[in-house]
Scaffold this active site. Structure first.
Site, PDB file in Angstrom:
ATOM      1  N   SER A  94      41.288  39.204  41.900  1.00 25.25           N
ATOM      2  CA  SER A  94      42.533  38.604  41.417  1.00 25.25           C
ATOM      3  C   SER A  94      42.970  37.544  42.416  1.00 25.25           C
ATOM      4  O   SER A  94      42.636  37.616  43.596  1.00 25.25           O
ATOM      5  CB  SER A  94      43.595  39.692  41.331  1.00 25.25           C
ATOM      6  OG  SER A  94      44.858  39.110  41.197  1.00 25.25           O
ATOM      7  N   SER A  95      43.760  36.584  41.934  1.00 28.45           N
ATOM      8  CA  SER A  95      44.293  35.583  42.863  1.00 28.45           C
ATOM      9  C   SER A  95      45.260  36.218  43.873  1.00 28.45           C
ATOM     10  O   SER A  95      45.558  35.621  44.904  1.00 28.45           O
ATOM     11  CB  SER A  95      44.993  34.459  42.095  1.00 28.45           C
ATOM     12  OG  SER A  95      45.974  34.985  41.238  1.00 28.45           O
ATOM     13  N   CYS A  96      45.744  37.453  43.587  1.00 31.77           N
ATOM     14  CA  CYS A  96      46.657  38.148  44.517  1.00 31.77           C
ATOM     15  C   CYS A  96      45.998  38.497  45.841  1.00 31.77           C
ATOM     16  O   CYS A  96      46.677  38.876  46.787  1.00 31.77           O
ATOM     17  CB  CYS A  96      47.117  39.480  43.952  1.00 31.77           C
ATOM     18  SG  CYS A  96      47.981  39.386  42.446  1.00 31.77           S
ATOM     19  N   TYR A 123      47.503  46.625  46.142  1.00 27.52           N
ATOM     20  CA  TYR A 123      46.558  46.181  45.117  1.00 27.52           C
ATOM     21  C   TYR A 123      45.560  45.202  45.734  1.00 27.52           C
ATOM     22  O   TYR A 123      44.351  45.298  45.512  1.00 27.52           O
ATOM     23  CB  TYR A 123      47.383  45.524  44.009  1.00 27.52           C
ATOM     24  CG  TYR A 123      46.655  44.835  42.909  1.00 27.52           C
ATOM     25  CD1 TYR A 123      46.108  45.554  41.844  1.00 27.52           C
ATOM     26  CD2 TYR A 123      46.554  43.445  42.878  1.00 27.52           C
ATOM     27  CE1 TYR A 123      45.482  44.897  40.798  1.00 27.52           C
ATOM     28  CE2 TYR A 123      45.930  42.787  41.839  1.00 27.52           C
ATOM     29  CZ  TYR A 123      45.382  43.520  40.801  1.00 27.52           C
ATOM     30  OH  TYR A 123      44.765  42.861  39.771  1.00 27.52           O
ATOM     31  N   LYS A 127      41.477  45.424  46.005  1.00 29.56           N
ATOM     32  CA  LYS A 127      40.610  44.435  45.356  1.00 29.56           C
ATOM     33  C   LYS A 127      39.685  43.747  46.375  1.00 29.56           C
ATOM     34  O   LYS A 127      38.530  43.448  46.065  1.00 29.56           O
ATOM     35  CB  LYS A 127      41.458  43.385  44.629  1.00 29.56           C
ATOM     36  CG  LYS A 127      42.095  43.914  43.355  1.00 29.56           C
ATOM     37  CD  LYS A 127      41.042  44.027  42.262  1.00 29.56           C
ATOM     38  CE  LYS A 127      41.623  44.487  40.949  1.00 29.56           C
ATOM     39  NZ  LYS A 127      40.587  44.699  39.940  1.00 29.56           N
ATOM     40  N   HIS A 166      53.806  41.708  33.809  1.00 35.94           N
ATOM     41  CA  HIS A 166      53.880  40.445  34.548  1.00 35.94           C
ATOM     42  C   HIS A 166      54.947  39.561  33.930  1.00 35.94           C
ATOM     43  O   HIS A 166      55.476  39.844  32.854  1.00 35.94           O
ATOM     44  CB  HIS A 166      52.514  39.744  34.494  1.00 35.94           C
ATOM     45  CG  HIS A 166      51.452  40.463  35.271  1.00 35.94           C
ATOM     46  ND1 HIS A 166      50.336  41.011  34.690  1.00 35.94           N
ATOM     47  CD2 HIS A 166      51.351  40.730  36.595  1.00 35.94           C
ATOM     48  CE1 HIS A 166      49.586  41.578  35.616  1.00 35.94           C
ATOM     49  NE2 HIS A 166      50.174  41.424  36.782  1.00 35.94           N
TER      50      HIS A 166
HETATM   51  N1  NAP Z   1      46.477  40.545  33.990  1.00 35.69           N
HETATM   52  C1  NAP Z   1      46.314  39.617  34.917  1.00 35.69           C
HETATM   53  O1  NAP Z   1      47.109  38.692  35.036  1.00 35.69           O
HETATM   54  C2  NAP Z   1      45.131  39.668  35.841  1.00 35.69           C
HETATM   55  C3  NAP Z   1      44.991  38.627  36.766  1.00 35.69           C
HETATM   56  C4  NAP Z   1      43.915  38.646  37.638  1.00 35.69           C
HETATM   57  C5  NAP Z   1      43.007  39.677  37.583  1.00 35.69           C
HETATM   58  N2  NAP Z   1      43.166  40.665  36.672  1.00 35.69           N
HETATM   59  C6  NAP Z   1      42.163  41.736  36.694  1.00 35.69           C
HETATM   60  O2  NAP Z   1      41.584  41.881  35.419  1.00 35.69           O
HETATM   61  C7  NAP Z   1      41.261  43.240  35.204  1.00 35.69           C
HETATM   62  C8  NAP Z   1      41.866  43.706  33.895  1.00 35.69           C
HETATM   63  O3  NAP Z   1      43.270  43.534  33.920  1.00 35.69           O
HETATM   64  P1  NAP Z   1      44.129  43.576  32.582  1.00 35.69           P
HETATM   65  O4  NAP Z   1      45.139  42.517  32.686  1.00 35.69           O
HETATM   66  O5  NAP Z   1      43.231  43.667  31.431  1.00 35.69           O
HETATM   67  O6  NAP Z   1      44.909  44.945  32.774  1.00 35.69           O
HETATM   68  P2  NAP Z   1      45.232  46.046  31.684  1.00 35.69           P
HETATM   69  O7  NAP Z   1      45.491  45.405  30.377  1.00 35.69           O
HETATM   70  O8  NAP Z   1      46.262  46.937  32.276  1.00 35.69           O
HETATM   71  O9  NAP Z   1      43.855  46.784  31.553  1.00 35.69           O
HETATM   72  C9  NAP Z   1      43.399  47.656  32.530  1.00 35.69           C
HETATM   73  C10 NAP Z   1      42.725  48.775  31.814  1.00 35.69           C
HETATM   74  O10 NAP Z   1      42.218  49.675  32.780  1.00 35.69           O
HETATM   75  C11 NAP Z   1      42.484  50.973  32.310  1.00 35.69           C
HETATM   76  N3  NAP Z   1      42.519  51.931  33.382  1.00 35.69           N
HETATM   77  C12 NAP Z   1      43.431  52.047  34.371  1.00 35.69           C
HETATM   78  N4  NAP Z   1      43.144  53.106  35.135  1.00 35.69           N
HETATM   79  C13 NAP Z   1      42.023  53.667  34.607  1.00 35.69           C
HETATM   80  C14 NAP Z   1      41.247  54.795  34.937  1.00 35.69           C
HETATM   81  N5  NAP Z   1      41.578  55.584  35.976  1.00 35.69           N
HETATM   82  N6  NAP Z   1      40.159  55.075  34.178  1.00 35.69           N
HETATM   83  C15 NAP Z   1      39.823  54.309  33.122  1.00 35.69           C
HETATM   84  N7  NAP Z   1      40.526  53.222  32.754  1.00 35.69           N
HETATM   85  C16 NAP Z   1      41.614  52.919  33.501  1.00 35.69           C
HETATM   86  C17 NAP Z   1      43.831  50.875  31.645  1.00 35.69           C
HETATM   87  O11 NAP Z   1      44.055  51.969  30.800  1.00 35.69           O
HETATM   88  P3  NAP Z   1      45.587  52.447  30.532  1.00 35.69           P
HETATM   89  O12 NAP Z   1      46.239  51.308  29.816  1.00 35.69           O
HETATM   90  O13 NAP Z   1      45.408  53.673  29.701  1.00 35.69           O
HETATM   91  O14 NAP Z   1      46.189  52.692  31.866  1.00 35.69           O
HETATM   92  C18 NAP Z   1      43.672  49.576  30.893  1.00 35.69           C
HETATM   93  O15 NAP Z   1      43.039  49.778  29.660  1.00 35.69           O
HETATM   94  C19 NAP Z   1      41.751  44.013  36.419  1.00 35.69           C
HETATM   95  O16 NAP Z   1      40.693  44.181  37.317  1.00 35.69           O
HETATM   96  C20 NAP Z   1      42.760  43.083  37.013  1.00 35.69           C
HETATM   97  O17 NAP Z   1      42.860  43.281  38.385  1.00 35.69           O
HETATM   98  C21 NAP Z   1      44.200  40.694  35.794  1.00 35.69           C
END
Ligand code: NAP
Length: 299
Positions: A94-96, A123, A127, A166
């Site tokens: 992540s950019s964080c 976090y 990461k 967010h």
């Molecule tokens: N969103 C952003 O702006 C952003 C920016 C940069 C990077 N990212 C990265 O992109 C990736 C996906 O993010 P996202 O935005 O798609 O987040 P998200 O919509 O919250 O998706 C994350 C998923 O992971 C699941 N999860 C969490 N804990 C788990 C566990 N113990 N076992 C199995 N599944 C689990 C969650 O399930 P539940 O919903 O049931 O908890 C959810 O389905 C992450 O690595 C994040 O760091 C996101």
């Protein structure tokens, strides 16, 4: 959000042997369950999209979950993928993870060059460990891992909770509810001056599919739109998209986070990939999705 977008992208590209698991079916923090899953299914290409994700409030009030869950998820998955013969694994950072005052736009070389933003350090540390673990498995075992550092994402499947989401989905929901209630104003956290970059999740999914096919190197790659907007500009654009005509009130008592976060994406664009979805059209599509999925939103 990201996992679903990658699955949509791969299905649209004609890949039919997708092995998908929801959290309720496989808790990735449980090492034995993850090992059993990989030994049984033996996936060839692994997109690790699961993580504990959230905004400033969630990060600062639940630090133990943010560091412990993310460390466990990525350690279990990277190790089990390697031990069960996966050909390649894509890790999402992540950019964080970049220093709070990294030179802008942020180049991949800025990693670990300065202190982190304290509000999401838990976090970020997890990461960074995931990225280093992916590099270590490549260095010691020759496991083909790649790591992407996406900017702020938005789109279908986003989390519209007012507590752990967010800024962008939170503002869509606030403006939508204020419009329905004829409320005079919507509160926006912070001063409105920090600048942020936003990428539609379908663009990220497209980059993931492209890089899984075309890229194999230990150097992490930033994935972003290439331009940023201030939070005030974003809030006005969202109000316009939603049709909320009241006032936007900036609550200066709430934290701002880093002053600016724009990624330098020159490494990625040099490989021949460009994002396509503008913020204006992406917001319109996301609001349409939000309106059509009211009964099933993550709140
Ligand atoms: N969103 C952003 O702006 C952003 C920016 C940069 C990077 N990212 C990265 O992109 C990736 C996906 O993010 P996202 O935005 O798609 O987040 P998200 O919509 O919250 O998706 C994350 C998923 O992971 C699941 N999860 C969490 N804990 C788990 C566990 N113990 N076992 C199995 N599944 C689990 C969650 O399930 P539940 O919903 O049931 O908890 C959810 O389905 C992450 O690595 C994040 O760091 C996101």
């Amino acid at each position: 959000m990201v996992g679903s977008a990658i699955a949509r992208r791969l299905a649209a590209d004609g890949y039919s042997r997708l092995i998908l698991r929801r959290r309720a079916e496989l808790d990735l923090t449980r090492q034995a369950a993850v090992e059993e899953f990989f030994a049984r299914e033996r996936p060839e290409y692994v997109f690790l999209a699961a993580a504990k994700v959230g905004g400033i409030l969630a990060n600062s009030t639940r630090p133990a979950e943010f560091i412990a869950d993310n460390l466990a998820i990525q350690s279990n998955v990277i190790d089990a993928a390697y031990r069960n013969g996966a050909k390649k694994l894509l890790f999402l950072g992540s950019s964080c993870i970049y220093p709070k005052f990294a030179p802008q736009p942020i180049h991949e070389e800025s990693l670990l060059e300065g202190a982190l933003e304290p509000t999401n350090q838990w976090y970020a540390i997890a990461k960074i460990a995931g990225l280093k673990m992916a590099q270590a498995y490549r260095a010691q075992y020759g496991f083909s891992t790649i790591a992407l550092m996406p900017t702020n994402l938005y789109g279908p499947g986003d989390n519209f909770s007012l507590v752990d989401s967010h800024v962008l989905p939170a503002l869509i929901r606030k403006c939508h509810e204020a419009k329905l209630a004829n409320a005079p104003a919507v509160e926006v956290w912070g001063t409105g001056t920090p600048r942020r970059e936003f990428l539609h999740v379908d663009d990220l999914a497209d980059a993931c599919a492209f890089l899984m096919r075309e890229y194999s190197d230990e150097a992490p790659l930033n994935v972003g739109w290439g331009e940023d907007v201030s939070i005030a500009e974003l809030a006005h654009l969202i109000a316009e998209t939603v049709g909320f005509k009241g006032e936007l009130r900036f609550d200066r008592s709430k934290p701002d986070g880093p002053p600016r976060k724009l990624l330098d994406t020159s490494r990625l664009t040099a490989l021949g990939w460009q994002p396509k979805i503008t913020l204006k059209s992406g917001l319109a599509a996301t609001y349409e999705w939000f309106s059509a999925h009211q009964a099933h939103l993550r709140r």
